[in-house]
Design a protein around this motif. Structure first.
Motif, PDB file in Angstrom:
ATOM      1  N   LEU A  61       0.848  -1.201   0.000  1.00 45.04           N
ATOM      2  CA  LEU A  61       0.000   0.000   0.000  1.00 45.04           C
ATOM      3  C   LEU A  61       0.881   1.248   0.000  1.00 45.04           C
ATOM      4  O   LEU A  61       1.790   1.373   0.812  1.00 45.04           O
ATOM      5  N   ASP A  62       0.566   2.152  -0.901  1.00 43.22           N
ATOM      6  CA  ASP A  62       1.367   3.358  -1.072  1.00 43.22           C
ATOM      7  C   ASP A  62       1.359   4.219   0.191  1.00 43.22           C
ATOM      8  O   ASP A  62       0.313   4.518   0.739  1.00 43.22           O
ATOM      9  N   GLY A  63       2.553   4.623   0.648  1.00 37.89           N
ATOM     10  CA  GLY A  63       2.655   5.603   1.737  1.00 37.89           C
ATOM     11  C   GLY A  63       2.342   5.064   3.118  1.00 37.89           C
ATOM     12  O   GLY A  63       2.269   5.841   4.069  1.00 37.89           O
ATOM     13  N   THR A  64       2.127   3.780   3.268  1.00 36.28           N
ATOM     14  CA  THR A  64       1.822   3.221   4.593  1.00 36.28           C
ATOM     15  C   THR A  64       2.727   2.023   4.839  1.00 36.28           C
ATOM     16  O   THR A  64       2.810   1.124   3.990  1.00 36.28           O
ATOM     17  N   SER A  65       3.392   2.032   5.986  1.00 34.10           N
ATOM     18  CA  SER A  65       4.295   0.907   6.271  1.00 34.10           C
ATOM     19  C   SER A  65       3.475  -0.351   6.557  1.00 34.10           C
ATOM     20  O   SER A  65       2.283  -0.274   6.888  1.00 34.10           O
ATOM     21  N   ALA A  66       4.133  -1.493   6.464  1.00 34.26           N
ATOM     22  CA  ALA A  66       3.450  -2.773   6.711  1.00 34.26           C
ATOM     23  C   ALA A  66       2.892  -2.808   8.134  1.00 34.26           C
ATOM     24  O   ALA A  66       1.783  -3.296   8.374  1.00 34.26           O
ATOM     25  N   GLU A  67       3.665  -2.232   9.107  1.00 45.13           N
ATOM     26  CA  GLU A  67       3.205  -2.263  10.517  1.00 45.13           C
ATOM     27  C   GLU A  67       1.943  -1.416  10.680  1.00 45.13           C
ATOM     28  O   GLU A  67       0.996  -1.804  11.362  1.00 45.13           O
ATOM     29  N   ALA A  68       1.954  -0.235  10.027  1.00 36.78           N
ATOM     30  CA  ALA A  68       0.791   0.657  10.166  1.00 36.78           C
ATOM     31  C   ALA A  68      -0.435   0.023   9.523  1.00 36.78           C
ATOM     32  O   ALA A  68      -1.553   0.114  10.057  1.00 36.78           O
ATOM     33  N   LEU A  69      -0.245  -0.632   8.398  1.00 34.02           N
ATOM     34  CA  LEU A  69      -1.379  -1.275   7.724  1.00 34.02           C
ATOM     35  C   LEU A  69      -1.940  -2.403   8.598  1.00 34.02           C
ATOM     36  O   LEU A  69      -3.154  -2.546   8.755  1.00 34.02           O
ATOM     37  N   GLU A  70      -1.022  -3.165   9.179  1.00 38.60           N
ATOM     38  CA  GLU A  70      -1.479  -4.258  10.038  1.00 38.60           C
ATOM     39  C   GLU A  70      -2.248  -3.698  11.239  1.00 38.60           C
ATOM     40  O   GLU A  70      -3.263  -4.248  11.658  1.00 38.60           O
ATOM     41  N   ARG A  71      -1.760  -2.559  11.758  1.00 38.85           N
ATOM     42  CA  ARG A  71      -2.419  -1.966  12.926  1.00 38.85           C
ATOM     43  C   ARG A  71      -3.858  -1.563  12.597  1.00 38.85           C
ATOM     44  O   ARG A  71      -4.785  -1.890  13.329  1.00 38.85           O
ATOM     45  N   ILE A  72      -4.047  -0.863  11.473  1.00 37.50           N
ATOM     46  CA  ILE A  72      -5.423  -0.412  11.167  1.00 37.50           C
ATOM     47  C   ILE A  72      -6.285  -1.593  10.716  1.00 37.50           C
ATOM     48  O   ILE A  72      -7.490  -1.615  10.986  1.00 37.50           O
ATOM     49  N   ARG A  73      -5.687  -2.582  10.061  1.00 35.57           N
ATOM     50  CA  ARG A  73      -6.469  -3.755   9.681  1.00 35.57           C
ATOM     51  C   ARG A  73      -6.967  -4.459  10.947  1.00 35.57           C
ATOM     52  O   ARG A  73      -8.141  -4.836  11.059  1.00 35.57           O
ATOM     53  N   ASP A  74      -6.074  -4.625  11.948  1.00 40.63           N
ATOM     54  CA  ASP A  74      -6.480  -5.301  13.182  1.00 40.63           C
ATOM     55  C   ASP A  74      -7.521  -4.491  13.950  1.00 40.63           C
ATOM     56  O   ASP A  74      -8.394  -5.055  14.606  1.00 40.63           O
ATOM     57  N   GLN A  75      -7.395  -3.175  13.872  1.00 42.30           N
ATOM     58  CA  GLN A  75      -8.401  -2.329  14.536  1.00 42.30           C
ATOM     59  C   GLN A  75      -9.771  -2.542  13.863  1.00 42.30           C
ATOM     60  O   GLN A  75     -10.786  -2.704  14.532  1.00 42.30           O
TER      61      GLN A  75
END
Ligand code: SF4
Length: 749
Positions: A286-300
């Motif tokens: 995903l453009d402009g979003t780190s893997a950790e940040a994406l995982e965080r919002i996906r889990d939320q």
């Protein structure tokens, strides 16, 4: 916008709204076309802002009149039934007032058939070089705004008036003026030419949208109600909230940013449900979003979805990676051991009262259930700045006394408002500086929101304390919705004089809201303590506690005590009124000097506090801060190493930042890895250049070091000599008075 003479007529506020939210413009178009009724927004807090705005405007008018300026007030003629006739008459009256050479035209009205405008003030400027069609004078626009800083929207609004004014008077004014809110009563003067080109381009885009041949539709087809700042004051807010809820929009996911929503929607992930069910990793990423940040919002999103599907409130602990210890600097590990003397704090503040805002109630709960309410009331029982100073001092003295009785106690609060307010009050009144500093430096204040965010994930759309209460079963005695917000209730009290005041239990109700807040904070702390046990059970690991608190350095305390004694001599409230409006010019000067004595120290502190706050955030969290840069990725070196250092270029996602000219750059990851080190050990290099268009930054660094994932700037100025000179002057003034004969005349004048 409205229909006048059968044609759409626009106001500067329509242009400002267009730049804030194009969906709003499309809703207004639909309403103009008769497809939907414009909703009314009944919001008591907006009414307060409006009322304060009128008061501010009246005060500025009084200032102008006190200078002896002649004023012509333009009023819409209510006897004329037709809105167009009203505007034409008021516009003609405005032109007549200018042609007649009035010093000030108040409520100046412009109307050219397409645009209407109501400038608060036109100020006459005599200038042979800039002649108007009426002679060697012309007019400039001044508008009053409650904000403490000039906002872009205010400038755009004024440019719209200037556009009309220039057409009428035949010359463009050189300056525009914004009379800001707050007791400083600052009037900012800005050069018109610096803003008109941007204004014209925004105006032309707006007009092109309005002239769009595609007929308006309802709901609008080409725009979406993405949440923006303007929603807080927008009349369409209820409708847009409903639309987002009906659509299961991504903005319902707690903590997701606009940038992440945009990137996900482009990839076809446009709902909370789709995000919650999304399989990771995404390919391509995903453009402009780190893997950790994406995982965080996906889990939320996932846990919110689980809560929805099961009809229950769900939470889960954030566990360390397998084989890793529990991070002692984060989450539940930051909770100190409970102590019998622990206190729970909540402040009620009104940002509109007394020009600069007033914290009117400081509520504190003890663990034996005793509640203390420190009200900002003075000797006469009225709310006032003097009352606020006394309440703040009483609160700090209470903390001091309790800390002496139980040095292990902590003061718990939720979200950063409380420490921010204590710092502000310390600066505003120049008192209890050491007390506030010790609370902050020794970690006595504990923010439970931070602990919650770092330790768990919950099926809530927001992590406000009220949303979290379902997890620890807290029920409020007073429902704020029953009586509007605490601020509205407080403003009602202020507004009415003695004898007209609401029922005697009015303030008691406010106190009861506040009491609920501190009890809830207490219950939350206790619930988090049970989660520590749960975390230890689930991981089989010991959950650390924060280390022993540090002592205040002796030498600094002595220096501070001397300065503080001098400040108290110079700003003695029995001699110098606390309310700035009641001071003579000499008293104002002496008070200002008293505040200057601690100014450099306070500024340094503010810099350090902000630095440490940033250094406790992750690289992703720093993307949403306005100073540092987060989300760095190395591109490569841009020169050969020189004397063991090399300049590397990094790319970063689009974000707001302001690095300034820092002495050095620091990396939060280094602090997380070595929290006990001095800040110098967390430095990761020096800033060489930053390119906001290309979104790259060049950093001079040691080539073998790990690459920074975020950079935090820090600049501390050397101000020792300034402080000493100011203290010398303060001592002299304390002995001889600000206006006495002697040295330092220029400074004292
Ligand atoms: S409420 Fe927000 S999204 Fe909706 S129209 Fe207003 S500003 Fe736009």
């Amino acid at each position: 916008m409205q229909l006048i003479d059968g044609r759409p007529v626009f106001a500067a506020t329509d242009l400002v709204a267009y730049l804030a939210c194009e969906h709003l413009t499309q809703l207004e178009r639909a309403s103009l076309a008769g497809l939907v009724r414009r909703p009314m927004r009944d919001d008591p807090e907006l009414d307060i802002i409006r009322k304060r705005g009128f008061q501010h405007e009246a005060r500025y008018l009084a200032d102008l009149e006190a200078e002896g300026r002649t004023t012509v007030e333009i009023e819409l003629d209510g006897s004329l039934e037709d809105r167009g006739d009203q505007l034409r008459a008021a516009a003609a009256e405005t032109i007549a007032a200018m042609a007649g050479g009035a010093d000030v035209v108040y409520q100046a009205t412009f109307f050219d058939g397409t645009w209407r405008g109501h400038a608060d003030f036109l100020l006459r400027v005599d200038s042979p070089e800039r002649r108007s069609i009426w002679g060697p004078y012309h007019y400039e626009v001044a508008d009053t705004k409650l904000a403490r800083h000039v906002k872009a929207s205010a400038i755009l609004q004024i440019c719209s008036y200037i556009d009309q004014l220039e057409r009428i008077q035949g010359v463009r004014p050189e300056w525009l003026h914004v009379a800001l809110g707050g007791s400083a009563r600052t009037v900012e003067r800005l050069r018109v030419d610096d803003y008109m080109a941007y204004y014209r381009s925004a105006r032309d885009r707006f007009l092109a949208t309005m002239a769009d041949q595609v007929a308006a539709t309802y709901p609008p087809a080409g725009t979406y109600p993405e949440p923006v700042e303007h929603c807080d004051v927008c009349r369409w807010a209820a409708e847009c909230v409903k639309r987002r809820r009906d659509d299961d929009h991504l903005s319902l996911v707690a903590g997701i940013s606009a940038r992440q929503r945009g990137a996900l929607t482009e990839r076809g992930v446009g709902t909370l449900e789709a995000l919650g069910d999304l399989a990771l990793p995404m390919d391509p990423r995903l453009d402009g979003t780190s893997a950790e940040a994406l995982e965080r919002i996906r889990d939320q999103a996932r846990i919110q979805l689980e809560g929805r599907r099961t009809g229950s409130n769900r939470y889960e602990l954030l566990l360390p990676e397998a084989g890793q210890p529990i991070d002692p600097e984060r989450g539940l590990a930051t909770l100190p051991p409970p102590s019998p003397g622990d206190l729970f704090l909540d402040l009620e503040g009104d940002p509109f009262a007394f020009d600069d805002g007033l914290d009117y109630l400081f509520g504190v709960m003890e663990t034996d259930g005793t509640f203390h309410a420190f009200w900002s009331r003075d000797d006469s029982g009225e709310f006032s700045l003097d009352g606020e100073r006394r309440a703040f001092e009483a609160l700090m003295d209470f903390f001091d006394e309790r800390l002496r009785a139980d040095p292990d106690l902590h003061i718990y609060h939720y979200a950063p408002y409380e420490p921010t307010a204590l710092k502000r009050l310390m600066g505003r009144y120049g008192t209890r500086e050491e007390g506030v500093d010790n609370l902050l430096r020794q970690g006595t204040l504990v923010d439970l929101l931070r602990a919650v965010r770092q330790s768990l994930r919950a099926s809530v759309e927001s992590y406000s304390i009220k949303k979290m209460e379902v997890f620890y079963g807290f029920e409020r005695e007073i429902d704020l919705r029953d009586a509007g917000s605490s601020i509205v209730a407080f403003e009602q009290w202020l507004e009415l004089g003695e004898g007209e005041r609401p029922a005697a239990d009015h303030l008691e109700k406010i106190e009861a809201y506040n009491r609920d807040d501190v009890v809830s904070t207490w219950r939350l702390r206790d619930w988090l303590e049970t989660l520590r046990v749960e975390l230890a059970r689930e991981t089989g690991l010991a959950v650390p506690r924060p280390g022993v608190r540090g002592e205040a350095p002796e030498r600094l305390s002595e220096e501070l005590a001397r300065t503080q004694a001098l400040v108290e001599r110079l700003a003695d409230p029995s001699v110098i009124p606390v309310d700035p409006a009641e001071r003579t010019p000499e008293q104002a000067g002496q008070w200002l000097l008293a505040q200057l004595l601690g100014w450099h120290r306070r500024e340094d502190k503010a810099t350090w506090w902000e630095f440490f706050r940033h250094m406790d955030l992750t690289s992703d969290q720093l993307i949403d801060e306005s100073g540092p840069i987060g989300g760095l990725e190395p591109i490569g070196p841009i020169e050969e190493p020189i004397k063991g250092k090399q300049v590397w270029r990094y790319r970063f996602p689009d974000q707001e930042f302001d690095l300034g000219r820092p002495d050095k750059l620091y990396e939060p990851r280094r602090k997380a890895e070595n929290p006990g080190d001095k800040p110098g050990a967390w430095a990761c290099g020096e800033l060489v250049a930053v390119d906001p268009a290309a979104l790259t930054v060049d950093v001079k660094r040691i080539p073998g070091d790990p690459h920074p994932t975020a950079i935090v700037p820090l600049t501390i100025f050397q101000t020792g000599q300034h402080r000493e000179r100011l203290r010398d002057l303060g001592l002299w003034v304390a002995d001889h008075g600000i206006d006495g004969d002697g040295p330092g005349r220029a400074v004292r004048d």
